[in-house]
Design an enzyme around this catalytic site. Structure first.
Site, PDB file in Angstrom:
ATOM      1  N   THR A 240       0.812  -1.220   0.000  1.00  0.00           N
ATOM      2  CA  THR A 240       0.000   0.000   0.000  1.00  0.00           C
ATOM      3  C   THR A 240       0.847   1.272   0.000  1.00  0.00           C
ATOM      4  OG1 THR A 240      -0.192  -0.255   2.400  1.00  0.00           O
ATOM      5  CG2 THR A 240      -2.041  -1.010   1.060  1.00  0.00           C
ATOM      6  N   LYS A 242       3.768   1.950   2.291  1.00  0.00           N
ATOM      7  CA  LYS A 242       4.354   2.379   3.565  1.00  0.00           C
ATOM      8  C   LYS A 242       5.837   2.725   3.403  1.00  0.00           C
ATOM      9  CE  LYS A 242       3.134  -1.465   5.594  1.00  0.00           C
ATOM     10  NZ  LYS A 242       2.410  -2.094   4.468  1.00  0.00           N
ATOM     11  N   HIS A 459     -20.606 -24.454 -15.696  1.00  0.00           N
ATOM     12  CA  HIS A 459     -20.216 -23.977 -14.367  1.00  0.00           C
ATOM     13  C   HIS A 459     -20.023 -22.455 -14.379  1.00  0.00           C
ATOM     14  CE1 HIS A 459     -18.150 -24.589 -10.390  1.00  0.00           C
ATOM     15  NE2 HIS A 459     -17.623 -23.409 -10.730  1.00  0.00           N
ATOM     16  N   GLU A 460     -19.231 -21.956 -15.336  1.00  0.00           N
ATOM     17  CA  GLU A 460     -18.977 -20.514 -15.403  1.00  0.00           C
ATOM     18  C   GLU A 460     -20.228 -19.744 -15.804  1.00  0.00           C
ATOM     19  OE1 GLU A 460     -16.365 -19.313 -14.221  1.00  0.00           O
ATOM     20  OE2 GLU A 460     -15.248 -21.181 -14.032  1.00  0.00           O
ATOM     21  N   HIS A 463     -22.315 -19.137 -12.680  1.00  0.00           N
ATOM     22  CA  HIS A 463     -21.817 -17.983 -11.912  1.00  0.00           C
ATOM     23  C   HIS A 463     -22.312 -16.680 -12.541  1.00  0.00           C
ATOM     24  CE1 HIS A 463     -19.282 -20.010  -9.081  1.00  0.00           C
ATOM     25  NE2 HIS A 463     -18.488 -20.551  -9.996  1.00  0.00           N
ATOM     26  N   ASP A 534     -14.729 -22.144  -4.834  1.00  0.00           N
ATOM     27  CA  ASP A 534     -16.017 -21.520  -4.484  1.00  0.00           C
ATOM     28  C   ASP A 534     -16.454 -21.942  -3.087  1.00  0.00           C
ATOM     29  OD1 ASP A 534     -16.051 -20.487  -7.073  1.00  0.00           O
ATOM     30  OD2 ASP A 534     -17.104 -22.236  -7.861  1.00  0.00           O
TER      31      ASP A 534
END
Length: 650
Positions: A240, A242, A459-460, A463, A534
């Site tokens: 991030t 620092k 499957h996808e 989703h 998942d």
């Protein structure tokens, strides 16, 4: 005014000159050590020697056994002959070689040569014969003392290295093991990073800039009776910025800046860490006002008395105790400010975190949409991009990315464009870079059977449809059945950036995650192992709902999460076996309810599921537009769209 005459600078003494003089003297002694070597000796051969011998010109023959050579001295009468005029030349000192030896030659076999000399004596030829062995006492002495000379040379070399002359610097030598390893940055050091290079992090930058200002203008703050803070702790996830903030402080501050890592204090020898802390603060006080930056301070700042199984003298605890004393003890200096960084603030010792040591704790969080846009602008400066590149679009496509991740995206995009021989980096290159970083490398040559490919496609597609139909699920961006990394297929979503999460939002996300397994159940009435990631995600979310966030009606408003990190050292759970059974039951019930919900939604949209899966099998990669063509416009608006509408109304 006349310029002052510059005094001629005398060359500085170098110990290598002394070494060279000694070596030169030894070589000279070895070359000119023998008394005969100062004379000029002519070369001849054995045939000429026999002629000189038979003519009675030879007065002395010296046979050197160890060199198989012979030196010949002529009589005074022979020196006057014309054939020996060449030997009357002067030697290197200008003196005539009258005493001899006058000739020198090599012999093949000393035994045959001795036989010839004996025959000459028997024939009545007068001469003096001597057998000698030439020795160079200086060379013999040097060879005898060679081991001692080598040992002394190695010792001198090691002493120079250990005294700081080596490349490792004074902190890396054995005699300086207790010295600080901190790297000093001051006005003489070229540090190019400034606050302009730190995009986003406005709150953290403001705090850090104020610390720099404390040291530049201390009277501005102390005139009202205030005290300058002694320390600031930068806390946040990895990547991030620092350490980047600390580099900017080193570039902006006009005061000495000492930089080192927490692991630089750690050593196998007892007392070394504490000694290095003392030396570090001594250097900082000598150059005060100054700043000390300790990166990854959790290496020495962990809570004391934890996991000390041996019960012995802990070197890390001694180092921490010394750091605590230096930061807030009787001998502290207010003109030294300590800045530290860590991503494990929960394991730090409470004494280190209290006011008076680290007065300020600055949380450096993952960048939001605006900050990501600014970070992209910084990292895009050295990259040749197309003029129409939308930085706002890139910021929206990278939710949850840290500054280091964004830098990696920009670099990866440039590499992808170069691989394709492009002259500039375009939008698609950045999208490919995001896919590469999030999903891994494409594996188009992976062997997948048609049946497996069909299962992956459904499957996808499951989703994608569930996330499209639920209000709080993340909207779809892209779906692919091309294997990436360890996954056989992948779907990319654009999650909303929320500060708080409600129960229905978590449940919608869990239902969307279970959409893949639900699609397999609806289409084939069978399930596979493809839903492992998942299930892991869903189980983690359900457990957090029940045992962390208190979002379950059965257990009520209770949490078993310990933010201080103390529970990780306990051998017992903070709840009973009966409560543990309740937690397991509630987790299972939440997951199964969302699974049934996903099955119900897909069963009612089975024809659209088949269309989407067929499109996936045909194209292998589909986007948001393909879903809109099959399912129509998404009935729910995202938070970003709601914010834009609100701005438009104003």
């Amino acid at each position: 005014m006349k310029e002052e005459e510059k005094k001629p600078q005398t060359p500085k003494f170098n110990v290598y000159w002394l070494y060279g003089a000694i070596i030169f003297a030894l070589l000279g002694m070895s070359l000119f050590g023998g008394s005969d070597s100062w004379q000029s000796v002519s070369k001849t051969n054995i045939s000429n020697f026999e002629k000189y011998l038979n003519a009675g010109d030879v007065s002395e023959v010296i046979v050197i056994r160890n060199k198989s050579s012979v030196r010949v001295t002529l009589t005074q009468e022979a020196l006057g002959k014309s054939e020996h005029q060449s030997i009357n030349s002067k030697n290197i000192f200008g003196q005539k070689n009258s005493r001899g030896p006058h000739y020198q030659f090599e012999v093949g076999s000393l035994e045959l040569f001795e036989e010839k000399l004996e025959k000459a004596r028997e024939n009545g030829v007068p001469f003096r014969l001597e057998f000698i062995t030439v020795e160079n006492r200086w060379i013999d002495a040097i060879i005898g003392f060679l081991p001692i000379i080598i040992i002394i040379g190695v010792w001198i070399f090691l002493m120079r290295r250990m005294s700081g002359g080596g490349a490792g610097g004074p902190g890396g030598q054995i005699f300086n093991i207790g010295k600080s390893k901190a790297k000093l940055f001051d006005k003489n050091t070229d540090v190019k990073t400034t606050f302009k290079d730190v995009a986003g992090l406005e709150g953290a930058k403001e705090e850090i800039q104020e610390i720099v200002d404390f040291l530049k203008n201390p009277k501005k703050y102390t005139v009202l009776g205030g005290k300058i803070p002694k320390g600031a702790l930068l806390v946040g996830p990895p990547g991030t910025g620092k350490t980047l903030l600390a580099k900017a402080v080193a570039g902006e501050a006009k005061v000495p800046f000492f930089s080192l890592s927490g692991s630089d204090f750690v050593e196998m020898f007892v007392g070394v860490g504490a000694s290095r802390v003392r030396d570090l603060f001594k250097q900082a006080k000598d150059k005060s006002p100054s700043i000390i930056f300790i990166d990854e301070i959790d290496a020495i700042g962990r809570a004391r008395g934890k996991s000390n199984i041996t019960g012995s003298n802990d070197e890390r605890e001694n180092t921490l105790n010394q750091l605590l004393t230096e930061m807030d003890g009787f001998g502290t200096n207010t003109n030294v400010i300590v800045v530290a960084a860590t991503n494990r603030a929960d394991v730090l010792d409470k004494a280190l975190m209290r006011a008076g040591r680290f007065d300020r704790q600055i949380y450096v969080d993952l960048p939001d949409l605006y900050e990501r846009r600014e970070i992209f602008k910084v990292h895009l400066k050295p990259i040749k991009v197309i003029k129409t590149l939308d930085v706002e679009f890139l910021a929206k496509q990278t939710p949850g990315f840290s500054g280091a991740d964004i830098a990696n995206v920009c670099n990866e995009a440039a590499l992808i464009a170069a691989r394709k021989n492009k002259k500039s980096v375009g939008k698609q290159d950045f999208l490919n870079a995001v896919d590469r970083i999030v999903g891994g490398l494409e594996k188009k040559n992976k062997i997948i059977t048609p049946e497996e490919k069909k299962t992956i496609a459904f499957h996808e597609a499951g989703h994608a449809i569930i996330s499209w139909l639920l209000e709080h699920a993340a909207p779809l961006v892209k779906v692919t059945i091309v294997p990436r990394g360890q996954s056989l297929g992948a779907a990319w979503y654009l999650p909303e950036e929320r500060q708080i999460v409600r129960t229905e939002q978590m449940l919608d996300e869990m239902c969307a995650a279970l959409g893949g397994r639900a699609a397999e159940k609806v289409m084939f009435d069978k399930i596979s192992t493809g839903a492992l990631s998942d299930l892991e995600k869903v189980t983690r979310q359900a457990r957090a709902m029940v045992s962390v966030y208190g979002l379950n009606d059965t257990l009520g408003n209770i949490t078993y999460y310990d933010s201080s990190g103390q529970s990780e050292y306990n051998f017992t759970k903070p709840y009973s076996e009966e409560t543990a059974r309740k937690i397991d039951h509630e987790i299972s019930e939440i997951i199964e309810k969302q699974y049934e919900r996903a099955i119900s939604l897909l069963a009612s949209s089975k024809d659209k599921l088949i269309q989407l899966a067929d499109r996936l099998l045909e194209k292998e990669v589909i986007f948001k537009d393909d879903l809109e063509n099959i399912l129509g416009k998404r009935p729910f608006k995202s938070n970003a769209e709601k914010i834009e509408e609100a701005k438009a109304k104003k």
